[in-house]
Enzyme design. Structure first.
Site, PDB file in Angstrom:
ATOM      1  N   ASP A   1       0.825  -1.210   0.000  1.00  0.00           N
ATOM      2  CA  ASP A   1       0.000   0.000   0.000  1.00  0.00           C
ATOM      3  C   ASP A   1       0.861   1.263   0.000  1.00  0.00           C
ATOM      4  OD1 ASP A   1      -2.454  -1.106  -0.181  1.00  0.00           O
ATOM      5  OD2 ASP A   1      -3.100  -0.709   1.866  1.00  0.00           O
TER       6      ASP A   1
ATOM      7  N   ASP B   1       3.170  -9.632   9.108  1.00  0.00           N
ATOM      8  CA  ASP B   1       3.454  -8.213   8.925  1.00  0.00           C
ATOM      9  C   ASP B   1       4.880  -8.035   8.416  1.00  0.00           C
ATOM     10  OD1 ASP B   1       0.955  -7.502   9.687  1.00  0.00           O
ATOM     11  OD2 ASP B   1       1.477  -6.929  11.740  1.00  0.00           O
TER      12      ASP B   1
ATOM     13  N   ASP C   1       7.498  -6.573   9.447  1.00  0.00           N
ATOM     14  CA  ASP C   1       8.663  -6.651  10.333  1.00  0.00           C
ATOM     15  C   ASP C   1       8.861  -8.054  10.899  1.00  0.00           C
ATOM     16  OD1 ASP C   1       6.231  -6.204  11.709  1.00  0.00           O
ATOM     17  OD2 ASP C   1       7.344  -5.803  13.550  1.00  0.00           O
TER      18      ASP C   1
ATOM     19  N   ASP D   1      -8.052  -7.853  13.019  1.00  0.00           N
ATOM     20  CA  ASP D   1      -7.664  -9.195  13.457  1.00  0.00           C
ATOM     21  C   ASP D   1      -8.585  -9.707  14.566  1.00  0.00           C
ATOM     22  OD1 ASP D   1      -6.789  -7.258  15.183  1.00  0.00           O
ATOM     23  OD2 ASP D   1      -4.675  -7.831  15.131  1.00  0.00           O
TER      24      ASP D   1
END
Length: 658
Positions: free
Chosen positions: A234, A293, A295, A387
């Protein structure tokens, strides 16, 4: 010999013998005379006092300089709204009350003389003080006592819940309860026996971590023809988009099935990104989806440790792995976060997974059965905790969850207080927003009454609403208030014994953090103002509850991971140079041109957080009042809690940016 002028002669008609004796005596006992001289001793005291006042006068100048050099742009006007004005008004009243109490203390007025008639007292100030005592006992004290007892009850209920969770964790450890995998779940010799897995990496402007995230996904130990990696970008930076595409192209040349998806319009944040990706036509060919994600750098065996749990368990919808932190020892802030998250995973998630087959999905490092996602309505863009939203809806549809405490995915913690505060605001405003939306569905669902009660009273109200409410109200408002209303004074076990015991339980999953027991307790109370503000904004649908701020990453990797990665790369016979394609060279040249053309960036300065500073001065004012009353433990708690708020308010915890 000491010089003769070292002795001051004051006799008008000096005697020579007397003068010589005086001089000799002064030469031998010069130091003793100097120490014993009242005049010189007075000068020494005055010099010390002058230095003290110089230091005290320097403190306000240093404080003003600290504020002038700090960055306040991160705290928008909304953060200085009703809560800040309430704290500031409370602080002003406390300062005025402290001034009156100081006068009463030094005038030796009887502070307990409540039933004395005010009109019989001489002096306007004392008359006002005695009138205040009567008004306090008759009207204010009963309200304060009721509020304190109400918050103490909530505090005890939440402490009991935490104690039960810890006992459940001890039982799991004692019985060695853990999810098991069938030994012959998949035939290693036959890749076709492995299910089709979709691996998604949602990201947005993740310049620091995109490369290691893609590398970790591409090195997953799973048959290549049974795995597809989606990089869901994004980002609004064209140069970064080109760099990510170049990275993907390099792995494509190695035979990895990886594709790049970019949305022109970033609607719904992460939920919108995942929803868009699941709408692709080819997704129907896949049975499971793993989400990481940007990281997160999972180990290559992650899928082999998680996906086999679905075999022979058709009611299983989610397998969640634990997080592990590469920078947990970076600074005090990351150490304190590590304590919280270790308890969250090892106690809360594990106990709920074993006894209830339900817990909140952590948004990453988990594997979903795609059928469970589809039957539960898929990803929705209605909250910032997508989530937790999908986990609640899947639970209402009868799907079960498994938590694997032994499977860990490496990630990083926020290293600056600004980043951590924004993350916590999103994590605590979203659940309350979700609770409003999900309550009708929970009440009308077909799950058992026990599960409904667990969702409403434990999952949402107790752990998401009551915890930040009583933590802020009891320790940051009522406790300093009781210093000026002794009738409602909190007992010692409320402010000392029980909190220390509960903090001790919190630290058990991370035993190396025992030296940080007291800082952890103080910091949790300090963070209560942020969590309380976020909870209120989510509960009443305020504008800040819809905000999504991407958590800043640093791209840290452990040394062992880097060495292992380099070793794997060097042993690969089909190794290629990643930045050799025309798009890569073009992207790098554009990036260098941007860096040259762009003006030098100003170094960001640490922020000033006004609510925390206002509470710091409020608690320090209450500690001064407690000192007058010789409260002991109350004084020390208020003093250190006030200093904790002061440190956080001046942004002196976490990453230091000069």
């Amino acid at each position: 010999m000491a010089p003769n002028n070292s002795v001051a002669i004051t006799i008008q008609k000096p005697n020579n013998s007397f003068s010589k004796a005086k001089s000799l005596e002064s030469s031998v006992f010069f130091e003793k005379q100097k120490a014993a001289s009242p005049k010189q001793f007075t000068w020494v005291l005055l010099l010390k006092v002058n230095r003290i006042f110089a230091c005290l006068s320097w403190l306000p100048m240093a404080f003003r300089k600290r504020i002038a050099l700090s960055d306040m742009s991160d705290e928008e006007p909304r953060n200085r709204g009703k809560l800040y004005r309430f704290i500031k008004a409370f602080l002003m009243l406390s300062i005025v009350a402290l001034g009156v109490e100081v006068i009463a203390h030094y005038k030796k007025w009887n502070l307990n003389l409540v039933h004395h008639q005010p009109w019989e007292v001489q002096g306007l100030v004392r008359w006002s003080y005695m009138a205040w005592l009567s008004f306090r006992v008759d009207y204010i004290a009963p309200v304060a006592i009721f509020l304190s007892k109400f918050c103490i009850v909530l505090f005890l209920i939440q402490s009991l819940d935490r104690l039960v969770l810890c006992l459940g964790c001890f039982w799991i450890k004692f019985k060695k309860v853990k999810p098991r995998i069938e030994p012959d779940a998949y035939d290693v010799e036959d890749p076709s026996s492995f299910p089709m897995v979709l691996l998604q990496i949602p990201m947005c402007n993740e310049r620091e971590v995109y490369e290691q995230a893609i590398a970790a996904a591409c090195q997953m130990d799973w048959p290549r023809d049974r795995l597809l990696i989606q990089v869901l970008d994004d980002s609004d930076d064209i140069v970064l988009q080109n760099l990510i595409q170049d990275e993907i192209s390099a792995w494509n040349q190695k035979g990895i099935n990886i594709i790049y998806r970019h949305r022109l319009i970033r609607t719904g944040y992460k939920a919108g990104n995942l929803k868009s990706a699941m709408g692709c036509e080819y997704v129907k060919d896949y049975e499971f989806v793993a989400i990481f994600d940007a990281d997160f750098t999972p180990n290559p065996d992650f899928l082999k440790l998680t996906v086999p749990h679905f075999k022979g368990n058709p009611e299983l919808g989610l397998v969640q792995a634990r997080w592990s932190f590469v920078n947990k020892d970076e600074n005090l802030l990351t150490r304190l976060q590590n304590i919280n998250l270790c308890f969250h995973f090892e106690v809360e998630q594990q106990v709920n997974g074993v006894f209830l087959n339900f817990f909140g999905f952590n948004g990453t490092a988990g594997v979903w059965r795609i059928k469970a996602l589809e039957e539960s309505g898929g990803w929705l863009e209605r909250t910032t905790v997508e989530d937790m939203d999908i986990a609640v809806r899947a639970h209402l549809n009868g799907w079960k969850f498994i938590f694997l405490n032994d499977v860990k995915a490496l990630c990083e913690l926020p290293e600056s207080y600004e980043t951590y505060k924004k993350q916590q605001h999103r994590w605590h405003s979203g659940p309350m927003q979700l609770f409003r939306l999900c309550l009708p569905a929970i009440l009308t669902s077909k799950i058992s009454i026990f599960k409904k009660a667990n969702l409403i009273f434990l999952f949402f109200l107790l752990r998401k609403l009551i915890l930040p409410f009583y933590s802020f109200t009891l320790f940051c408002i009522i406790l300093p208030l009781t210093m000026f209303i002794p009738e409602a004074e909190l007992p010692l076990w409320v402010i000392c014994y029980v909190p220390i015991f509960m903090s001790f339980l919190n630290i058990l999953p991370s035993p190396k953090s025992f030296p940080f027991l007291v800082p952890y307790l103080l910091f949790e109370n300090t963070m209560s103002v942020t969590k309380f503000n976020a909870m209120v904004s989510g509960l009443f649908q305020l504008g800040s509850s819809y905000e999504w701020v991407v958590t800043k990453k640093t791209g840290r990797s452990s040394e062992s991971d880097l060495l292992a990665f380099a070793e794997r790369e060097s042993s690969n016979d089909e190794k290629i140079l990643r930045r050799n394609s025309e798009s890569g060279l073009e992207s790098l040249s554009k990036l260098k041109e941007q860096e040259v053309a762009a003006p030098p960036k100003k170094k960001k300065k640490n922020g000033i957080y006004r609510k925390e500073l206002a509470l710091a001065f409020l608690l320090l004012t209450a500690s001064a009042r407690s000192f007058l009353s010789e409260h002991g433990v109350h004084f020390y708690f208020l003093l250190f809690q006030g200093l904790s708020f002061l440190v956080v308010g001046l942004d002196l915890i976490g990453e230091q940016i000069s």
